[in-house]
Design a protein around this motif. Structure first.
Motif, PDB file in Angstrom:
ATOM      1  N   LEU A   8      -7.612   4.910  -9.395  1.00  0.00           N
ATOM      2  CA  LEU A   8      -8.179   5.747  -8.343  1.00  0.00           C
ATOM      3  C   LEU A   8      -8.959   4.944  -7.302  1.00  0.00           C
ATOM      4  O   LEU A   8      -9.537   3.892  -7.599  1.00  0.00           O
ATOM      5  CB  LEU A   8      -9.111   6.790  -8.960  1.00  0.00           C
ATOM      6  N   THR A   9      -8.995   5.484  -6.080  1.00  0.00           N
ATOM      7  CA  THR A   9      -9.823   4.942  -5.018  1.00  0.00           C
ATOM      8  C   THR A   9     -11.259   5.436  -5.192  1.00  0.00           C
ATOM      9  O   THR A   9     -11.549   6.266  -6.071  1.00  0.00           O
ATOM     10  CB  THR A   9      -9.308   5.402  -3.642  1.00  0.00           C
ATOM     11  N   ALA A  10     -12.153   4.963  -4.342  1.00  0.00           N
ATOM     12  CA  ALA A  10     -13.549   5.402  -4.403  1.00  0.00           C
ATOM     13  C   ALA A  10     -13.670   6.891  -4.153  1.00  0.00           C
ATOM     14  O   ALA A  10     -14.606   7.541  -4.632  1.00  0.00           O
ATOM     15  CB  ALA A  10     -14.385   4.616  -3.391  1.00  0.00           C
ATOM     16  N   GLY A  11     -12.724   7.448  -3.427  1.00  0.00           N
ATOM     17  CA  GLY A  11     -12.749   8.881  -3.148  1.00  0.00           C
ATOM     18  C   GLY A  11     -12.117   9.727  -4.243  1.00  0.00           C
ATOM     19  O   GLY A  11     -12.037  10.952  -4.125  1.00  0.00           O
ATOM     20  N   GLY A  12     -11.637   9.078  -5.311  1.00  0.00           N
ATOM     21  CA  GLY A  12     -11.046   9.809  -6.430  1.00  0.00           C
ATOM     22  C   GLY A  12      -9.572  10.119  -6.276  1.00  0.00           C
ATOM     23  O   GLY A  12      -9.012  10.854  -7.087  1.00  0.00           O
ATOM     24  N   ASP A  13      -8.945   9.539  -5.261  1.00  0.00           N
ATOM     25  CA  ASP A  13      -7.511   9.757  -5.060  1.00  0.00           C
ATOM     26  C   ASP A  13      -6.707   8.640  -5.725  1.00  0.00           C
ATOM     27  O   ASP A  13      -7.198   7.513  -5.865  1.00  0.00           O
ATOM     28  CB  ASP A  13      -7.191   9.769  -3.566  1.00  0.00           C
ATOM     29  N   PRO A  14      -5.454   8.909  -6.112  1.00  0.00           N
ATOM     30  CA  PRO A  14      -4.600   7.829  -6.631  1.00  0.00           C
ATOM     31  C   PRO A  14      -4.423   6.751  -5.562  1.00  0.00           C
ATOM     32  O   PRO A  14      -4.300   7.059  -4.367  1.00  0.00           O
ATOM     33  CB  PRO A  14      -3.275   8.539  -6.927  1.00  0.00           C
ATOM     34  N   VAL A  15      -4.418   5.485  -5.982  1.00  0.00           N
ATOM     35  CA  VAL A  15      -4.228   4.404  -5.014  1.00  0.00           C
ATOM     36  C   VAL A  15      -2.842   4.513  -4.390  1.00  0.00           C
ATOM     37  O   VAL A  15      -1.906   5.054  -4.994  1.00  0.00           O
ATOM     38  CB  VAL A  15      -4.392   3.015  -5.666  1.00  0.00           C
ATOM     39  N   ALA A  16      -2.715   4.005  -3.193  1.00  0.00           N
ATOM     40  CA  ALA A  16      -1.422   4.007  -2.515  1.00  0.00           C
ATOM     41  C   ALA A  16      -0.448   3.134  -3.289  1.00  0.00           C
ATOM     42  O   ALA A  16      -0.844   2.168  -3.944  1.00  0.00           O
ATOM     43  CB  ALA A  16      -1.579   3.487  -1.087  1.00  0.00           C
ATOM     44  N   PRO A  17       0.849   3.458  -3.243  1.00  0.00           N
ATOM     45  CA  PRO A  17       1.833   2.673  -4.001  1.00  0.00           C
ATOM     46  C   PRO A  17       1.963   1.252  -3.477  1.00  0.00           C
ATOM     47  O   PRO A  17       1.731   0.971  -2.301  1.00  0.00           O
ATOM     48  CB  PRO A  17       3.131   3.466  -3.814  1.00  0.00           C
ATOM     49  N   GLY A  18       2.360   0.366  -4.384  1.00  0.00           N
ATOM     50  CA  GLY A  18       2.603  -1.015  -4.014  1.00  0.00           C
ATOM     51  C   GLY A  18       1.394  -1.901  -4.204  1.00  0.00           C
ATOM     52  O   GLY A  18       0.264  -1.435  -4.372  1.00  0.00           O
ATOM     53  N   GLY A  19       1.649  -3.218  -4.147  1.00  0.00           N
ATOM     54  CA  GLY A  19       0.560  -4.164  -4.331  1.00  0.00           C
ATOM     55  C   GLY A  19      -0.492  -4.079  -3.253  1.00  0.00           C
ATOM     56  O   GLY A  19      -1.681  -4.273  -3.523  1.00  0.00           O
ATOM     57  N   GLY A  20      -0.090  -3.763  -2.034  1.00  0.00           N
ATOM     58  CA  GLY A  20      -1.062  -3.655  -0.959  1.00  0.00           C
ATOM     59  C   GLY A  20      -2.086  -2.574  -1.217  1.00  0.00           C
ATOM     60  O   GLY A  20      -3.271  -2.709  -0.868  1.00  0.00           O
ATOM     61  N   GLY A  21      -1.683  -1.490  -1.832  1.00  0.00           N
ATOM     62  CA  GLY A  21      -2.594  -0.376  -2.104  1.00  0.00           C
ATOM     63  C   GLY A  21      -3.679  -0.706  -3.102  1.00  0.00           C
ATOM     64  O   GLY A  21      -4.717  -0.030  -3.151  1.00  0.00           O
ATOM     65  N   LEU A  22      -3.477  -1.744  -3.910  1.00  0.00           N
ATOM     66  CA  LEU A  22      -4.461  -2.083  -4.937  1.00  0.00           C
ATOM     67  C   LEU A  22      -5.767  -2.597  -4.353  1.00  0.00           C
ATOM     68  O   LEU A  22      -6.787  -2.632  -5.052  1.00  0.00           O
ATOM     69  CB  LEU A  22      -3.877  -3.119  -5.893  1.00  0.00           C
ATOM     70  N   ALA A  23      -5.754  -2.987  -3.094  1.00  0.00           N
ATOM     71  CA  ALA A  23      -6.998  -3.410  -2.454  1.00  0.00           C
ATOM     72  C   ALA A  23      -8.012  -2.272  -2.439  1.00  0.00           C
ATOM     73  O   ALA A  23      -9.227  -2.499  -2.422  1.00  0.00           O
ATOM     74  CB  ALA A  23      -6.724  -3.900  -1.035  1.00  0.00           C
ATOM     75  N   GLY A  24      -7.520  -1.035  -2.442  1.00  0.00           N
ATOM     76  CA  GLY A  24      -8.405   0.129  -2.418  1.00  0.00           C
ATOM     77  C   GLY A  24      -8.753   0.665  -3.788  1.00  0.00           C
ATOM     78  O   GLY A  24      -9.362   1.738  -3.907  1.00  0.00           O
TER      79      GLY A  24
END
Length: 391
Positions: A168-184
């Motif tokens: 999850l992101t800080a806002g409680g949403d699933p992270v965006a797909p892919g390796g780039g999304g893991l930054a969040g």
């Protein structure tokens, strides 16, 4: 008996008791491993019609692994899963007596991308997790997970999510797909993973022993093959390092240990995710030779023919021909190899346990023609082997 001079084919009887095992990998872009075996057998029997020959197509965990298992008697199963860009795809796995062979490229491989499209930052392994779940649904108690040929560099995050992890992101949403999304990524919770995973014997089968990040990590070494620019590589390396740190906070020091373990960087880091599931890492060809029943087939053979599209420096680092040759040499069996292109000198082949290698380019120097007409040229090459070793 007909002489082979002038392009004819000499036919003869094989030496008494002489048995051949054809255990070759695919010629990528030209022939599957099953097709390679068929062409080699046809060429051998054109010279020695009564030859006893057995085919055992092999693979090292990358694309073609499921096909090799099916050729060895496994049942082909299919499941509708999510492709690397989110579109549905039909992916296959193989099952026999509770053992599943799952090939991540079936769900998340480069072959699943539209032609000309690469997505180094956004391609996801979610479908690979769905494919693993389908194997569990089919009753698998042991899973060989072959990785290679991936379109992804997400550290296995998508796969873990499909199996019940919450990333999850800080806002409680699933992270965006892919390796780039893991930054969040802000938090990870693996408590919801499919409980069946804890009772399944899990093997990570790969010919890659890279760690997750760093100069020899997944983004730096393999990211450019998936379309990553130098800036993308930096982004992905930082994102995967952050992913490992968040998982360390969630599950403890073992996450940090897995990140630097051999195989963690396999298939865009999906190896890291699989190690977190409790898998043991083994060289892909070793695992597949066990699964395919290579040892008893080898015992029946006097001569082994192995090969792949290109015999080069990479071959010696865990590729199928090297594994086949090592096992055959340990059993004191002769080994020859077929390939499209040969880039290893005889002394190196000898040290690998290969007596001689036959390249298709010996008969057709034009590489484009060689690729396009690989099947018939391979049959002619097999005729040469038969004349040199079986008559």
């Amino acid at each position: 008996m007909t002489d082979s001079a002038g392009g004819g084919t000499r036919t003869t009887r094989s030496a008494p008791g002489r048995r051949v095992l054809v255990a070759a990998d695919k010629f990528k872009g030209s022939l599957t491993a099953v097709e390679v075996a068929g062409r080699v057998m046809a060429g051998l029997r054109r010279v020695v019609p009564d030859l006893e020959v057995e085919a055992l197509p092999v693979a090292d965990g990358g694309d073609g692994t499921v096909a090799a298992a099916v050729a060895a008697g496994f049942e082909r199963r299919e499941a509708r899963v999510t492709g690397p860009l989110g579109d549905p795809v039909t992916a296959a796995f193989a099952l026999r007596e509770g053992t599943a062979v799952v090939e991540m490229a079936e769900a998340s491989g480069l072959q699943r991308l539209p032609e000309g499209v690469l997505a180094p930052l956004t391609a996801s392994t979610y479908g690979s997790g769905e494919l693993l779940r389908a194997a569990l649904d089919a009753g698998a108690r042991s899973v060989v997970f072959g990785v290679g040929g991936s379109a992804t560099t997400d550290g296995g995050a998508g796969m873990l999510s499909a199996l019940g992890a919450r990333l999850l992101t800080a806002g409680g949403d699933p992270v965006a797909p892919g390796g780039g999304g893991l930054a969040g990524l802000a938090s990870a919770d693996l408590s919801g993973l499919d409980p069946r995973l804890s009772s399944v014997e899990f093997v990570l089968a790969s010919d890659v022993d890279n760690p997750l990040t760093g100069p020899k990590g997944a983004p730096a070494v393999y990211g450019p093959q998936k379309g990553a620019s130098p800036e993308d590589v930096e982004t992905l390396d930082a994102a995967l390092a952050h992913f490992a740190k968040v998982l360390e906070d969630a599950v403890g020091a073992r996450a940090a240990e897995y990140a630097v373990s051999p195989g963690a960087g396999a298939a865009g880091g999906v190896g890291f995710g699989v190690l977190l599931l409790g898998a043991g890492f083994r060289p892909g060809i070793e695992v597949m030779l066990d699964v395919l029943g290579f040892a008893p087939a080898l015992e029946r053979a006097d001569l082994v023919i192995t090969g792949e599209g290109s015999l080069d420096g990479q071959t010696l680092h865990g590729k199928a021909p090297a594994g086949v040759a090592a096992a055959a040499r340990a059993a004191d069996k002769d080994v020859v190899a077929v390939c499209g292109r040969l880039a290893l000198p005889p002394e190196v082949l000898g040290r690998a346990g290969i007596r001689r290698a036959y390249a298709l380019t010996d008969l057709e120097p034009d590489v484009a023609k060689c690729i396009a007409g690989a099947g018939p040229i391979l049959e002619r090459t097999a005729e040469r082997i038969a004349r040199d070793f079986l008559t």
